[in-house]
Each structure stands twice: as structure tokens, then as C-alpha cells.
Enzyme design. Structure first.
Site, PDB file in Angstrom:
ATOM      1  N   GLU A  40       0.987  -1.284   0.024  1.00  0.00           N
ATOM      2  CA  GLU A  40      -0.134  -0.001  -0.035  1.00  0.00           C
ATOM      3  C   GLU A  40       0.939   1.347   0.072  1.00  0.00           C
ATOM      4  OE1 GLU A  40      -2.736  -0.407   3.261  1.00  0.00           O
ATOM      5  OE2 GLU A  40      -4.302  -1.324   1.922  1.00  0.00           O
TER       6      GLU A  40
ATOM      7  N   GLU B  41      -6.814  -7.589  -1.177  1.00  0.00           N
ATOM      8  CA  GLU B  41      -7.046  -7.706  -0.015  1.00  0.00           C
ATOM      9  C   GLU B  41      -8.513  -7.549   0.181  1.00  0.00           C
ATOM     10  OE1 GLU B  41      -4.881  -5.462   2.952  1.00  0.00           O
ATOM     11  OE2 GLU B  41      -2.851  -5.773   2.062  1.00  0.00           O
TER      12      GLU B  41
HETATM   13  C1  GLA Z   1      -3.971  -2.819   4.743  1.00  0.00           C
HETATM   14  C2  GLA Z   1      -2.754  -3.631   4.827  1.00  0.00           C
HETATM   15  C3  GLA Z   1      -2.795  -4.784   5.666  1.00  0.00           C
HETATM   16  C4  GLA Z   1      -3.341  -4.863   6.886  1.00  0.00           C
HETATM   17  C5  GLA Z   1      -4.922  -4.272   6.537  1.00  0.00           C
HETATM   18  C6  GLA Z   1      -5.754  -4.371   7.896  1.00  0.00           C
HETATM   19  O1  GLA Z   1      -4.987  -3.104   3.729  1.00  0.00           O
HETATM   20  O2  GLA Z   1      -2.242  -3.568   3.600  1.00  0.00           O
HETATM   21  O3  GLA Z   1      -1.414  -5.151   5.731  1.00  0.00           O
HETATM   22  O4  GLA Z   1      -2.796  -3.975   7.599  1.00  0.00           O
HETATM   23  O5  GLA Z   1      -4.860  -3.119   6.073  1.00  0.00           O
HETATM   24  O6  GLA Z   1      -5.337  -3.323   8.587  1.00  0.00           O
END
Ligand code: GLA
Ligand code: ZN
Length: 662
Positions: free
Chosen positions: A145, A306
Site C-alpha cells: 500500500e 485484500e
Molecule cells: C491494509 C494492509 C494490510 C493490513 C490491513 C488491515 O490493507 O495492506 O497489511 O494492515 O490493511 O489493517
């Protein structure tokens, strides 16, 4: 390109070795094809400088591989270990107030720091040398991210120096920089680039032109940080893809530019968000918009890296997803163009800040309601998703997205609640309510396939872009311009010596004489005999060649034009001098729907979403009830039901999928 459909984010390092086989077999039985691994495991992979321990990850890949599960490897550079930071604390980022953000969470790194780059080069080279050709590794994610936790970016001496270099490259001389930033104001002139600093905390407001260049510089730096790693990985891992897990409308850097460097983009989709207080409120349009936006980045299907798999939360927790809701949310991503869904994460972990960001399996490891619901979903969707690979929505309407406009609006929103994405959502929500497919497109793309192009808050007017708008409309397109368009130069200085919207005036056929910021009040627009609320802003204008479609309902400018339409070439330009409330937006979109000949995918009660994906010979229609009540639907003729139960009513959080030969 992609050879996976379903997967989970997996952290074998959080669990005893003795559990890995059980997990792998359970994943296989659930129908998963892929895991993402290792994106936060630097310390375990390199416990001291140059001493790599890849054996545990080799073994994890082997165990998973035996169950037929492939892997996407993440480079763990969003969480450098303590020994790296201790060796050179200048790696820790500095915020705009001069505070260092210390080790102990994640993202405690400066992306321009040269010591950190050396550590990355060493680690990523060894990592890619070791795993790049592993038969179970199908692709890569660089960092995690990018842009997350960089709210304030990094203002350390290294970033300041890079900023100065970047400015020198852009402007050449201090005089040119002074002109572009309007530094006569408050005596802000520079004799030399060495005097320029990043926008750190000031005694009063700063300089909007400097702020905008700073955003551009930071965005370039993130891209360069990504490329730095990609260049190491590509030659060492032939035939594998590089993707990235994006965060929808996150504006920290130019996702459209990153997309050009990736085989496909991925999205992190958390409808329950970070402790969202009322996840039962219908946010389906917001969720849909982010998915459409991410699909638009490459104008091709995407993956979800995700996808929410249970309750979310860090210190504070969100609501428990209701029965059916997780499957519905997962299907929504598919309905908007996802070709693969990876759930975050396999199992809720016992340690660290994310103990309560729950996974497919609860802490106990014993399958529960969510696991069963999503397992059934995988069984239902797998054959379909295989057939659907590559299918896209039809091109009809598009929202033109520009990071420069986003940043300019963020630097000077004018009204405390006016925001770029908030403003574009007023149009998106109306199109979504009508079940008209929406693409997001970008300034350097070809817009000719769209009958309707909406360019929200086009603050900064670039002569080349103005010409592109002209050509689009001349050729028959319908363009919607909104308030605060054509008001500034790309440098963020105001345009002078011309009536507004300056270089867009001939297109819009109006001139804006004055404006009114609706602080703590609303106004109305009289549209086809009704008064509809409008918000935040009113342009006070007169027509030159446009026809008046709506007028202001109140204030000293009552009765003057609010919404206009100007015939131009073979097309038309609408100018909307306000932010429309939802009812007005719906009425205006319905007028545009008729004018442009847009077609809706179907009609249904509020809270039900209908989308279509098509490819060469087949089309699929998705019907999604985002509410916790039964809803009526009216499916156009000719579709064959593939999933769900036929009938006029859709159950709470229910969905149906139809198909037809084109
Ligand atoms: C983000 C991150 C993950 C995790 C999720 C949940 O999307 O990419 O590593 O931290 O949030 O908090
Ligand atoms: Zn820095």
C-alpha cells in the site's frame, strides 16, 4: 497473465511450523489457488545484515505448493527491522511539524534515504535471486500500500534535498520558480534553490503553488521508489507479474502512472473500513466507485489483493458482517471487474496491532460462519469466474480523474466540506442509482468511446487539455463541467485578464461573474419546475451562447443561471455551477441519460445494484441487494439465471448472476 482466481493473504511466520500443512490442505479444500506472502517479514528473512534466512519461506512455499497453492511474494520494505533503523536513525521519516516517526509500527521509513535504499538493494537482490525462479512463485508485490501512512510525507533533510533537485529540473532558475509560485506575495522570493524548503509548519498559511509542487514531487518519489525495486526484480524473475495493492481513491501518488508499470493492478477492499461506525448504512456506491476507479487505471480487469473476510479493527472494532454480506461484498468486486479475489487474511493472528483485523479463520483456527459463507461462494463462483476472465463493462459514461486537480482542491477546498472525490461522487451516485456503467478515465487517455464525460472541479486549466476537451465535444461528446473549473494555471496561480472559466468559456458558453461560498447554508436550484437543494458553492453567471436549464432558487442572484447547456460542434457542454444534492443530481443525470442515449443495466429498488460485464461472445449480469431487507428487481428480458433464485424479490444481502450470449 494471471493464473489464480481465489486466494488469501497468509502469514506462516505467525504460526507454528506444525500448522502449515493443515492450513495448506484447508486452503486447497476451500478452492484457493494463491497466497500472498512475506510482505512484512524482513527481520525473519534477514535477522542481521547480509545473513539471509530464506529456508523457512522455501519450506512454506513447498508445503503450499504441494497443495497446489501458488504464491505472490511481497517485498517487506514497508517495515524495516530495528537493526536497520538502529544503524542509521535518519531512515525514520519526519513529518511537517518536524517530528520523527519512530520504529514500533510500520512505514517508519523515508523513501528517499540513501542508506535505506542500500539496504533495500541488498535485500531485494538476494530475495529475488533466491525466489525469482521458484516454480511456486507467480508474481510480486513491491512494498505494501505505497502511500499508506504517508499522510504528511517525509520532510527529512534527504527529502528536502531531493525536492530542491526536482524543482531545479522543473524550473531551471530561481527566477522561473519565483514566477511560477508567485513569490512576490509575503516576500517569499528565493535567490537560489538552496533556500527552498518543503511545506513544513508555518506561522500562517503557506503558498498554494509550493504545496502543489510538493505533492507532485512526493508522488514522483513514490513511483521512483517502486521502480527502484521493480528494476531489481524483473530480470531475476522472468515471466512473473508485478502488481500492487492500491487503496481506491487514496491520493498520495499517481496510481494511473504506477499502473503503466504493472501487469495488472490490485485493490484492497474493506467495505467495513477501519472501525466504520455504521457499516449497515448503504455504502455500495462508494465501494463501487473505488472499484470502477481501480479498473480504470489500466482499463482492464484487476485483482483484489485484500478483500474483507470478517470483522475489521485495530484498537477499536467494526460491526460483525451480517450473514451474506461478505459474499455480497466479494461479488461486488467481481461485478465491477475483478478477475481474482484474495481475502485478507487466512487467519486472525494472536499478536501485534492487527490481532482484531479478523481473517477467514478465527483465532481458534476452527472454521465458523464467515469461512463457510466464503467457501460456498468460492464453490459457486469458481467456474463462472474462470469463464469471465477479461470481461469488462460497456463504455458509456466516464468521470475524468486528475491527481493534479485532486491536490489543488485539497490544498484550497474553498468550502470546508468541498472535496474532489466528494464532488465527483455526487455524479457517480446518480449514475450508480440508474445502474449506468461508469468508467474512470485520465487526462492522457482517449475519451472518444464515451458518450458522456464528467470533469469535476477542473480547477487547473492546461491549454493542451482545453483543446482536448474541445476536440472531444466537437466530435459529438457531451462534456459536463462543474463549478471551480478553469480558474487557475497549472502552477496554481489564478488566471487573470479573462472572465471565468477562462480557456473553457467558449466551450461552456457562459461567463462566471461572481461566486458565493455556501458556508453553513444551502441554496436551491429550480429545475423543471421543482426546487432542489444544492450545496457548498454557487457560481453567479450569465450566458453567452448557452441555454439555461436550471436557475438559482434563492439569494440575491435568484433566477439567474445555475445549470446551463451549450451546443458545441456536434456535441454539448453542460456547466453545473454548484455541488448538486442527490435528488438534483439524479434529475440532471436522467436528462443526460436521455440526451446521450445511455442505457441502464436494469431497474430495481434503492440499495440494489445491477452491473454487466461483457466479452467477445458472452455477457454476465449481476444483481446485488446491499440492504438487510427484501428488494424488488426487474431483470431485462433475455438473461438466463446462473446463480441465485428467480423471482421478483431478492432476499436481504442476496445476489443473482445471469448470463447470455451476446
Ligand atoms: C491494509 C494492509 C494490510 C493490513 C490491513 C488491515 O490493507 O495492506 O497489511 O494492515 O490493511 O489493517
Ligand atoms: Zn525523507
Amino acid at each position: 497473465m494471471k493464473d489464480f482466481l481465489f486466494g488469501a493473504d497468509y502469514y506462516p511466520e505467525h504460526w507454528p511450523r506444525s500448522r502449515w500443512e493443515t492450513d495448506a490442505v484447508m486452503m486447497r479444500d476451500m478452492g484457493l489457488d494463491v497466497v500472498r506472502l512475506a510482505e512484512f517479514s524482513w527481520f525473519k528473512l534477514e535477522p542481521e545484515e547480509g545473513k539471509f534466512d530464506f529456508a523457512w519461506l522455501d519450506e512454506a512455499l513447498e508445503v503450499l505448493g504441494r497443495a497446489g497453492i501458488k504464491a505472490i511474494l511481497g517485498t517487506p520494505t514497508a517495515a524495516p527491522p530495528a537493526w536497520i533503523i538502529a544503524s542509521d536513525p535518519s531512515i525514520e521519516p519526519v513529518d511537517s511539524q518536524g517530528r520523527v516517526h519512530h520504529f514500533g509500527g510500520r512505514h517508519h521509513d523515508c523513501q528517499s534515504n540513501q542508506t535505506y535504499r542500500k539496504h533495500i538493494a541488498r535485500f531485494v537482490t538476494a530475495f529475488a535471486d533466491h525466489f525469482g525462479k521458484n516454480e511456486h512463485v507467480i508474481g510480486w508485490q513491491i512494498d505494501n500500500e505505497l502511500g499508506n501512512s504517508h499522510d504528511d510525507f517525509c520532510h527529512c533533510p534527504s527529502c528536502q534535498a531531493r525536492f530542491r533537485e526536482w524543482l531545479k529540473g522543473k524550473y531551471g532558475t530561481a527566477e522561473a520558480l519565483n514566477r511560477a509560485w508567485g513569490t512576490e506575495f509575503w516576500s517569499q522570493g528565493y535567490q537560489d534553490f538552496s533556500q527552498v524548503t518543503s511545506p513544513m509548519i508555518t506561522a500562517t498559511g503557506g503558498n498554494p503553488s509550493r504545496d502543489l509542487d510538493w505533492r507532485r514531487f512526493c508522488a514522483d518519489l513514490v513511483l521512483e521508489f517502486h521502480e527502484f525495486q521493480a528494476k531489481i526484480i524483473r530480470p531475476r524473475s522472468p515471466g512473473r507479474f508485478i502488481t500492487h495493492n492500491l487503496m481506491g481513491f487514496c491520493d498520495k501518488f499517481r496510481y494511473d502512472e504506477l499502473a503503466k508499470m504493472l501487469e495488472f493492478v490490485s485493490q484492497d477492499q474493506y467495505p467495513g473500513g477501519h472501525f466504520r461506525p455504521n457499516p449497515s448504512a448503504d455504502r455500495s456506491a462508494e465501494m463501487a466507485a473505488e472499484l470502477d476507479f481501480v479498473r480504470g487505471l489500466k482499463d482492464q480487469p484487476f485483482s483484489v489483493m485484500e478483500q474483507q473476510s470478517s470483522i475489521t479493527g485495530w484498537e477499536i472494532l467494526g460491526r460483525a458482517p451480517k450473514p451474506g454480506q461478505l459474499a455480497l461484498w466479494s461479488l461486488q468486486t467481481v461485478a465491477h471487474g475483478a478477475d481474482a479475489v484474495i481475502w485478507f487474511r487466512w487467519r486472525s493472528c494472536a499478536m501485534g496491532m492487527e490481532q482484531y483485523w479478523h481473517g477467514l479463520l478465527p483465532h481458534s483456527g476452527i472454521p465458523g460462519r464467515n469461512f463457510e459463507e466464503l467457501s460456498a461462494f468460492v464453490r459457486q463462483l469458481k467456474p463462472l469466474l474462470r469463464d469471465m476472465q477479461g470481461a469488462m463493462p460497456e463504455k458509456q459514461a466516464a468521470i475524468l480523474f486528475s491527481y493534479d486537480q485532486e491536490w489543488a482542491a485539497r490544498i484550497q477546498p474553498h468550502h470546508p466540506d468541498l472535496s474532489y472525490t466528494g464532488h465527483l461522487m455526487s455524479y457517480y451516485r446518480a449514475l450508480h442509482a440508474r445502474n449506468i456503467p461508469v468508467d474512470f478515465t485520465f487526462p492522457d487517455r482517449d475519451w472518444s468511446a464515451y458518450k458522456l464525460l464528467i470533469a469535476p472541479l477542473w480547477f487547473l486549466a492546461d491549454p493542451g487539455e482545453n483543446e482536448k476537451f474541445r476536440n472531444y465535444v466537437k466530435a459529438g461528446g457531451t462534456l459536463v463541467l462543474t463549478c471551480r473549473s478553469g480558474i487557475k494555471h497549472p502552477s496554481n496561480l489564478c488566471i487573470t485578464d479573462l472572465p471565468l472559466p477562462a480557456g473553457l468559456t467558449d466551450l461552456a458558453g457562459i461567463e462566471v461573474d461572481e461566486y458565493d461560498c455556501l458556508r453553513d447554508c444551502e441554496n436551491t436550484v429550480l429545475w423543471e419546475g421543482h426546487a432542489y437543494p444544492c450545496l457548498k458553492w454557487c457560481d453567479i453567471m450569465h450566458t453567452v451562447s448557452a441555454e439555461v436549464r436550471g436557475t438559482w432558487g434563492g439569494e440575491f442572484y435568484a433566477g439567474t443561471p445555475a445549470i446551463t447547456r451549450n451546443a458545441y460542434g456536434s456535441g454539448a457542454v453542460w456547466y453545473v455551477g454548484t455541488e448538486m444534492g442527490d435528488d438534483l443530481a439524479l434529475a440532471v443525470i436522467q436528462a443526460l441519460e436521455k440526451e446521450c442515449g445511455l442505457s441502464s443495466a436494469g431497474t430495481a429498488d434503492k440499495g440494489v445494484e445491477i452491473t454487466v460485464r461483457r466479452k467477445e461472445k458472452s455477457s454476465w449480469l449481476f444483481v446485488l441487494n446491499h440492504t438487510d431487507e427484501s428488494r424488488s428487481v426487474d431483470i431485462p428480458k433475455g438473461w438466463h439465471l446462473l446463480q441465485g433464485t428467480e423471482g421478483p424479490v431478492l432476499p436481504p444481502f442476496g445476489f443473482r448472476i445471469y448470463s447470455k450470449e451476446k
